[in-house]
Design a protein around this motif. Structure first.
Motif, mmCIF file in Angstrom:
data_model
loop_
_atom_site.group_PDB
_atom_site.id
_atom_site.type_symbol
_atom_site.label_atom_id
_atom_site.label_comp_id
_atom_site.label_asym_id
_atom_site.label_seq_id
_atom_site.Cartn_x
_atom_site.Cartn_y
_atom_site.Cartn_z
ATOM 1 N N LEU A 17 12.339 -3.599 -16.924
ATOM 2 C CA LEU A 17 12.062 -3.355 -15.506
ATOM 3 C C LEU A 17 10.919 -2.362 -15.328
ATOM 4 C CD1 LEU A 17 15.657 -3.168 -13.986
ATOM 5 C CD2 LEU A 17 13.958 -4.952 -13.652
ATOM 6 N N ALA A 18 10.866 -1.347 -16.161
ATOM 7 C CA ALA A 18 9.786 -0.361 -16.058
ATOM 8 C C ALA A 18 8.433 -0.989 -16.379
ATOM 9 C CB ALA A 18 10.067 0.813 -16.996
ATOM 10 N N ILE A 19 8.369 -1.788 -17.435
ATOM 11 C CA ILE A 19 7.109 -2.453 -17.803
ATOM 12 C C ILE A 19 6.677 -3.433 -16.723
ATOM 13 C CG2 ILE A 19 6.083 -4.084 -19.441
ATOM 14 C CD1 ILE A 19 7.738 -2.635 -21.621
ATOM 15 N N LEU A 20 7.624 -4.184 -16.190
ATOM 16 C CA LEU A 20 7.303 -5.144 -15.128
ATOM 17 C C LEU A 20 6.802 -4.437 -13.873
ATOM 18 C CD1 LEU A 20 7.284 -8.113 -14.348
ATOM 19 C CD2 LEU A 20 9.655 -7.860 -13.628
ATOM 20 N N SER A 21 7.414 -3.324 -13.513
ATOM 21 C CA SER A 21 6.955 -2.612 -12.319
ATOM 22 C C SER A 21 5.562 -2.015 -12.527
ATOM 23 C CB SER A 21 7.958 -1.531 -11.925
ATOM 24 O OG SER A 21 8.088 -0.572 -12.939
ATOM 25 N N ILE A 22 5.279 -1.504 -13.732
ATOM 26 C CA ILE A 22 3.938 -0.981 -14.011
ATOM 27 C C ILE A 22 2.912 -2.111 -13.956
ATOM 28 C CG2 ILE A 22 2.491 0.011 -15.829
ATOM 29 C CD1 ILE A 22 4.943 1.708 -16.612
ATOM 30 N N LEU A 23 3.266 -3.250 -14.513
ATOM 31 C CA LEU A 23 2.362 -4.409 -14.468
ATOM 32 C C LEU A 23 2.070 -4.829 -13.025
ATOM 33 C CD1 LEU A 23 0.886 -6.667 -16.055
ATOM 34 C CD2 LEU A 23 3.004 -7.981 -15.908
ATOM 35 N N LEU A 24 3.093 -4.852 -12.192
ATOM 36 C CA LEU A 24 2.882 -5.217 -10.786
ATOM 37 C C LEU A 24 2.047 -4.173 -10.053
ATOM 38 C CD1 LEU A 24 6.332 -6.738 -9.817
ATOM 39 C CD2 LEU A 24 4.153 -7.928 -10.033
ATOM 40 N N LYS A 29 -3.333 -3.150 -7.693
ATOM 41 C CA LYS A 29 -4.569 -2.364 -7.607
ATOM 42 C C LYS A 29 -5.801 -3.230 -7.842
ATOM 43 C CE LYS A 29 -6.684 1.558 -7.327
ATOM 44 N NZ LYS A 29 -6.819 2.239 -6.076
ATOM 45 N N TRP A 30 -5.692 -4.213 -8.748
ATOM 46 C CA TRP A 30 -6.836 -5.067 -9.060
ATOM 47 C C TRP A 30 -7.112 -6.106 -7.983
ATOM 48 C CZ3 TRP A 30 -5.842 -6.272 -14.927
ATOM 49 C CH2 TRP A 30 -6.262 -5.183 -15.670
ATOM 50 N N ILE A 39 2.392 -7.356 -1.261
ATOM 51 C CA ILE A 39 3.632 -7.928 -1.782
ATOM 52 C C ILE A 39 3.888 -7.427 -3.206
ATOM 53 C CG2 ILE A 39 4.719 -10.086 -2.520
ATOM 54 C CD1 ILE A 39 3.427 -11.397 -0.073
ATOM 55 N N PHE A 40 2.849 -7.391 -4.050
ATOM 56 C CA PHE A 40 3.007 -6.869 -5.410
ATOM 57 C C PHE A 40 3.426 -5.398 -5.389
ATOM 58 C CE2 PHE A 40 0.004 -10.100 -7.586
ATOM 59 C CZ PHE A 40 1.070 -10.951 -7.800
ATOM 60 N N LEU A 41 2.820 -4.626 -4.508
ATOM 61 C CA LEU A 41 3.133 -3.209 -4.416
ATOM 62 C C LEU A 41 4.580 -2.991 -3.972
ATOM 63 C CD1 LEU A 41 2.071 -0.303 -4.595
ATOM 64 C CD2 LEU A 41 1.445 -0.505 -2.191
ATOM 65 N N ILE A 42 5.007 -3.696 -2.956
ATOM 66 C CA ILE A 42 6.385 -3.572 -2.468
ATOM 67 C C ILE A 42 7.380 -4.025 -3.530
ATOM 68 C CG2 ILE A 42 8.041 -4.473 -0.780
ATOM 69 C CD1 ILE A 42 5.728 -4.447 1.257
ATOM 70 N N THR A 43 7.065 -5.116 -4.230
ATOM 71 C CA THR A 43 7.941 -5.598 -5.299
ATOM 72 C C THR A 43 8.043 -4.578 -6.420
ATOM 73 O OG1 THR A 43 7.295 -7.860 -4.764
ATOM 74 C CG2 THR A 43 8.369 -7.504 -6.874
ATOM 75 N N ALA A 44 6.925 -3.965 -6.784
ATOM 76 C CA ALA A 44 6.931 -2.951 -7.839
ATOM 77 C C ALA A 44 7.770 -1.739 -7.435
ATOM 78 C CB ALA A 44 5.515 -2.521 -8.168
ATOM 79 N N LEU A 45 7.633 -1.311 -6.188
ATOM 80 C CA LEU A 45 8.424 -0.174 -5.717
ATOM 81 C C LEU A 45 9.913 -0.499 -5.678
ATOM 82 C CD1 LEU A 45 6.080 1.198 -2.917
ATOM 83 C CD2 LEU A 45 6.447 2.114 -5.219
ATOM 84 N N LEU A 46 10.259 -1.718 -5.284
ATOM 85 C CA LEU A 46 11.660 -2.137 -5.291
ATOM 86 C C LEU A 46 12.216 -2.192 -6.718
ATOM 87 C CD1 LEU A 46 11.733 -4.900 -2.543
ATOM 88 C CD2 LEU A 46 12.749 -2.625 -2.454
#
Length: 85
Positions: A17-24, A29-30, A39-46
């Motif tokens: 989960l930590a790696i996936l959130s960092i990837l998102l 950012k890119w 959507i990527f940012l909100i998903t990563a924060l969730l």
């Protein structure tokens, strides 16, 4: 009382989960500032919040149920002294 999840599985799920959130977070950012980046940012924060909740609920000693500090040191439970690995 719920059956405890083995500590090795809890660690693997938490790391995934930590790696996936960092990837998102990196992907958001890119991507140009549009709806997909949001959507990527909100998903990563969730995922980060979900990982914290998961760790609080399941990162416990399988013998006494005491919360293990992250990372647990010396492979012993700080509460009961049981060898964990």
């Amino acid at each position: 009382m719920r059956k405890p999840i083995p500590l090795s599985i809890v660690t693997k799920v938490s790391n995934t989960l930590a790696i996936l959130s960092i990837l998102l977070l990196v992907l958001s950012k890119w991507i140009a500032p549009n709806i997909a980046a949001v959507i990527f940012l909100i998903t990563a924060l969730l995922l980060i919040v979900g990982n914290i909740i998961f760790m609080v609920l399941y990162y416990r000693c399988p013998h006494c149920g005491g919360f293990l500090r992250t990372p647990y040191r010396h492979h012993y439970c700080p509460h009961c002294g049981t060898y964990l690995i």
